[in-house]
Write an enzyme that holds these catalytic residues in place. Structure first.
Site, PDB file in Angstrom:
ATOM      1  N   ARG A 110       0.811  -1.226   0.000  1.00 55.37           N
ATOM      2  CA  ARG A 110       0.000   0.000   0.000  1.00 55.37           C
ATOM      3  C   ARG A 110       0.839   1.268   0.000  1.00 55.37           C
ATOM      4  O   ARG A 110       0.350   2.345   0.361  1.00 55.37           O
ATOM      5  CB  ARG A 110      -0.998   0.005   1.158  1.00 55.37           C
ATOM      6  CG  ARG A 110      -2.026  -1.119   1.033  1.00 55.37           C
ATOM      7  CD  ARG A 110      -3.044  -1.090   2.126  1.00 55.37           C
ATOM      8  NE  ARG A 110      -4.054  -2.118   1.901  1.00 55.37           N
ATOM      9  CZ  ARG A 110      -4.802  -2.639   2.860  1.00 55.37           C
ATOM     10  NH1 ARG A 110      -4.636  -2.243   4.106  1.00 55.37           N
ATOM     11  NH2 ARG A 110      -5.696  -3.558   2.579  1.00 55.37           N
ATOM     12  N   GLU A 174      10.833  16.064 -25.981  1.00 60.33           N
ATOM     13  CA  GLU A 174      10.213  16.564 -24.754  1.00 60.33           C
ATOM     14  C   GLU A 174      10.795  17.921 -24.366  1.00 60.33           C
ATOM     15  O   GLU A 174      10.089  18.782 -23.811  1.00 60.33           O
ATOM     16  CB  GLU A 174      10.403  15.558 -23.612  1.00 60.33           C
ATOM     17  CG  GLU A 174       9.591  14.281 -23.768  1.00 60.33           C
ATOM     18  CD  GLU A 174       8.101  14.449 -23.490  1.00 60.33           C
ATOM     19  OE1 GLU A 174       7.674  15.542 -23.050  1.00 60.33           O
ATOM     20  OE2 GLU A 174       7.356  13.477 -23.718  1.00 60.33           O
ATOM     21  N   GLU A 225      -2.905  16.937 -11.810  1.00 60.46           N
ATOM     22  CA  GLU A 225      -3.439  17.153 -13.155  1.00 60.46           C
ATOM     23  C   GLU A 225      -4.940  17.382 -13.147  1.00 60.46           C
ATOM     24  O   GLU A 225      -5.703  16.750 -13.875  1.00 60.46           O
ATOM     25  CB  GLU A 225      -3.080  15.980 -14.077  1.00 60.46           C
ATOM     26  CG  GLU A 225      -3.156  16.372 -15.553  1.00 60.46           C
ATOM     27  CD  GLU A 225      -2.606  15.334 -16.498  1.00 60.46           C
ATOM     28  OE1 GLU A 225      -2.883  15.435 -17.682  1.00 60.46           O
ATOM     29  OE2 GLU A 225      -1.889  14.424 -16.052  1.00 60.46           O
ATOM     30  N   ARG A 229      -1.849  21.521 -15.303  1.00 57.48           N
ATOM     31  CA  ARG A 229      -0.868  20.488 -15.660  1.00 57.48           C
ATOM     32  C   ARG A 229      -1.190  19.814 -16.994  1.00 57.48           C
ATOM     33  O   ARG A 229      -0.308  19.232 -17.629  1.00 57.48           O
ATOM     34  CB  ARG A 229      -0.767  19.451 -14.540  1.00 57.48           C
ATOM     35  CG  ARG A 229       0.311  18.418 -14.823  1.00 57.48           C
ATOM     36  CD  ARG A 229       0.670  17.597 -13.621  1.00 57.48           C
ATOM     37  NE  ARG A 229       1.627  16.558 -13.990  1.00 57.48           N
ATOM     38  CZ  ARG A 229       2.246  15.766 -13.135  1.00 57.48           C
ATOM     39  NH1 ARG A 229       2.021  15.892 -11.848  1.00 57.48           N
ATOM     40  NH2 ARG A 229       3.091  14.862 -13.570  1.00 57.48           N
ATOM     41  N   ASN A 233       0.698  17.956 -21.763  1.00 53.48           N
ATOM     42  CA  ASN A 233       0.323  16.907 -22.707  1.00 53.48           C
ATOM     43  C   ASN A 233       0.306  17.398 -24.154  1.00 53.48           C
ATOM     44  O   ASN A 233      -0.178  16.679 -25.037  1.00 53.48           O
ATOM     45  CB  ASN A 233      -1.051  16.335 -22.341  1.00 53.48           C
ATOM     46  CG  ASN A 233      -0.994  15.468 -21.107  1.00 53.48           C
ATOM     47  OD1 ASN A 233      -0.440  14.378 -21.128  1.00 53.48           O
ATOM     48  ND2 ASN A 233      -1.558  15.960 -20.017  1.00 53.48           N
ATOM     49  N   HIS A 236       0.856  14.976 -26.980  1.00 49.54           N
ATOM     50  CA  HIS A 236       0.729  13.627 -26.443  1.00 49.54           C
ATOM     51  C   HIS A 236      -0.575  12.936 -26.830  1.00 49.54           C
ATOM     52  O   HIS A 236      -0.628  11.708 -26.836  1.00 49.54           O
ATOM     53  CB  HIS A 236       0.869  13.650 -24.919  1.00 49.54           C
ATOM     54  CG  HIS A 236       2.282  13.796 -24.462  1.00 49.54           C
ATOM     55  ND1 HIS A 236       3.058  14.891 -24.783  1.00 49.54           N
ATOM     56  CD2 HIS A 236       3.072  12.992 -23.704  1.00 49.54           C
ATOM     57  CE1 HIS A 236       4.263  14.750 -24.234  1.00 49.54           C
ATOM     58  NE2 HIS A 236       4.290  13.609 -23.589  1.00 49.54           N
ATOM     59  N   HIS A 240       0.559   9.625 -28.248  1.00 53.15           N
ATOM     60  CA  HIS A 240       0.234   8.344 -27.609  1.00 53.15           C
ATOM     61  C   HIS A 240      -0.521   7.427 -28.558  1.00 53.15           C
ATOM     62  O   HIS A 240      -0.322   6.203 -28.548  1.00 53.15           O
ATOM     63  CB  HIS A 240      -0.594   8.583 -26.351  1.00 53.15           C
ATOM     64  CG  HIS A 240       0.209   9.028 -25.174  1.00 53.15           C
ATOM     65  ND1 HIS A 240      -0.365   9.484 -24.004  1.00 53.15           N
ATOM     66  CD2 HIS A 240       1.545   9.087 -24.973  1.00 53.15           C
ATOM     67  CE1 HIS A 240       0.575   9.804 -23.140  1.00 53.15           C
ATOM     68  NE2 HIS A 240       1.750   9.578 -23.706  1.00 53.15           N
ATOM     69  N   HIS A 252       8.461   6.814 -27.822  1.00 58.32           N
ATOM     70  CA  HIS A 252       7.610   7.872 -27.256  1.00 58.32           C
ATOM     71  C   HIS A 252       7.979   9.260 -27.780  1.00 58.32           C
ATOM     72  O   HIS A 252       7.122  10.008 -28.268  1.00 58.32           O
ATOM     73  CB  HIS A 252       7.715   7.841 -25.727  1.00 58.32           C
ATOM     74  CG  HIS A 252       6.977   8.961 -25.059  1.00 58.32           C
ATOM     75  ND1 HIS A 252       5.613   9.027 -25.007  1.00 58.32           N
ATOM     76  CD2 HIS A 252       7.441  10.081 -24.425  1.00 58.32           C
ATOM     77  CE1 HIS A 252       5.240  10.129 -24.362  1.00 58.32           C
ATOM     78  NE2 HIS A 252       6.324  10.774 -24.010  1.00 58.32           N
TER      79      HIS A 252
END
Length: 352
Positions: A110, A174, A225, A229, A233, A236, A240, A252
């Site tokens: 956890r 990036e 996010e 935030r 992306n 992306h 993606h 990527h």
């Protein structure tokens, strides 16, 4: 949120004993096999000064290892080693290793602490400092995961000297993305430095730090996010989908480079991103030997575009640039709905 400790320096690995916490009685190093061959010895020697219990867990390199199945194998290994909650997961490698190891740390018993040693440019400026962890699933990329911020990140530019050229180019993509959405000065710096940045080496003075400032500035404002935030992306949504449609044969960063062009073309067609600045983006990508065109039918992307994690109310949402260094802020937040027809027109206009 952000890493509790961030060290960016040549020889950053030397800070490991100083940052190691006394309550961490064991280290679980997670890395792919190639990175272990390159850097494992130096890391294990440092960890031996921190704790008497160091265990190593490896997996095959590549995006295809970033799965629930690999995560289960790693977790079972930690359980067989009887590692407890006083264990720190040490993630060594690029984005795949950090995403996998971070997800293990987020859920093992956890939740246990983690420490990141990123070895690729992409990981150093992006994956290591965002707190996102996760795996790819058949429906798409990074659709299962958790937010779990590392206790510390040690960024040593010397790691970059061992990068294969394609991994270096992925990081450059990036770097460009950070500049487009958050720092016009960084973008201009990349334009000036493009010729000497084509091959793997430490980025020029200030570029690595500037990219980190963009990422950390956004993450501190919106760690989970729920708002701004989402601008991180940019490129992306399409990127993606390109990755997933290729079975992750397209790396990527290269997919994101192509995705930025498609999404920038959508923004330009809407009149929110000046055509001259769109052209500067395309020109920089070309000078960095990054893709700006694509092969294959748009229809291959559609199943993956429909399950992107930014989608809202059944609509595809993308983050768009307003100008170099600035993202569009819409009435509903930091992403805007776009139609498949808009994306198709931009794709077809850039396809090769």
């Amino acid at each position: 949120m952000a890493p509790h400790a961030l060290v960016v320096a040549r020889g950053a690995l030397g800070a490991l004993p100083r940052l190691w916490r006394p309550e961490w009685r064991a280290a679980a190093v997670i890395a792919d096999r190639r990175v272990l061959r390159l850097h494992g010895g130096a890391v294990l020697r440092r960890l031996a000064r921190c704790t008497g219990v160091v265990r190593v867990f490896s997996f095959p390199p590549g995006e295809r290892s970033k799965t629930r199945e690999t995560k289960a194998v790693l977790e079972d290994g930690l359980l067989r080693a009887r590692l407890g909650r006083d264990t720190c997961v040490v993630a060594l490698g690029g984005g795949v290793a950090l995403d996998l190891a971070g997800f293990v740390a987020a859920t093992y018993l956890r939740g246990v602490p983690s420490l990141y040693l990123p070895t690729t440019l992409l990981a150093q400026i992006d994956a290591a400092v965002g707190g996102k962890t996760g795996v790819d699933v058949p429906a798409g990329k990074n659709l299962v995961g958790a937010f779990h911020f590392p206790a510390a990140v040690l960024i040593d530019p010397r790691f970059l000297r061992t990068l294969p050229p394609v991994e270096w180019r992925c990081g450059l993509a990036e770097l460009v993305k950070h500049a487009v959405l958050g720092d016009a000065g960084l973008f201009a710096g990349l334009e000036r430095a493009a010729a000497r940045m084509r091959e793997p080496h430490a980025p020029g003075p200030g570029l690595l730090e500037a990219a980190l400032r963009v990422k950390l500035g956004v993450v501190r404002r919106d760690p989970y996010e729920r708002g701004v935030r989402a601008v991180l992306n940019f490129g992306h949504t399409v990127g993606h989908a390109i990755e997933a449609a290729s079975g992750h044969r397209v790396p990527h960063g290269l997919a994101v480079a192509a995705g930025m062009v498609v999404e920038a073309d959508v923004a330009a067609a809407r009149g929110v991103f000046p055509a001259a600045e769109r052209d500067r983006l395309v020109g920089l990508l070309v000078r960095l030997r990054l893709p700006t065109a694509h092969r294959g039918p748009f229809s291959r992307l559609v199943p993956y575009l429909s399950v992107d994690k930014k989608n809202r109310a059944g609509a595809i949402h993308v983050a768009l640039p307003r100008a170099l260094g600035t993202a569009v802020r819409a009435r509903g937040g930091w992403t805007v709905p776009v139609s498949l027809a808009e994306l198709r027109r931009a794709w077809d206009g850039r396809s090769s």
